[in-house]
Design a protein around this motif. Structure first.
Motif: not given
Length: 114
Positions: A49, A57, A59, A64, A68, A70, A81
């Motif tokens: 990612a 972003t 992936y 996917k 996540t 960030s 995450q």
């Protein structure tokens, strides 16, 4: 000198969640995009990612909808995450820039049991 320190890995059952952190020290954090990579035993390291400086972003298809990425520019930290973990997510996870600008950190081990 820039240092990358990954943490947050562990042992989790399939379907579980983990949140990885990567603290980046000594760099102009806001000016860098960052990527989470992983390396499973006997396999090449792969990009999982990426987050751009503006928060966009990308992936790899296999994560996917489950992972996540960030970033918190105030804390010089990138997060991953990971939800709905699968045994095939087992690997050592690392962060770096998309062009591997910095030396690798020690990584953090993620083990997903079936």
């Amino acid at each position: 000198q820039v240092q990358l320190v990954e943490s947050g890995g562990g042992l989790v059952q399939a379907g579980g969640s983990l949140r990885l952190s990567c603290v980046v020290s000594g760099s102009t954090f806001r000016r860098d995009a960052f990527t989470w990579y992983r390396q499973a035993p006997g396999k090449q390291r792969e990009a999982v990612a990426t987050i751009s400086t503006s928060g966009g972003t990308n992936y790899v298809d296999s994560v996917k909808g489950r992972f996540t990425i960030s970033r918190d520019n105030a804390k010089n930290t990138v997060y991953l995450q990971m939800n709905s973990l699968k045994p095939e997510d087992t690997a050592v996870y690392y962060c770096n820039t998309p062009r591997l600008r910095y030396s690798w950190g020690q990584g953090t081990q993620v083990t997903v049991s079936s």
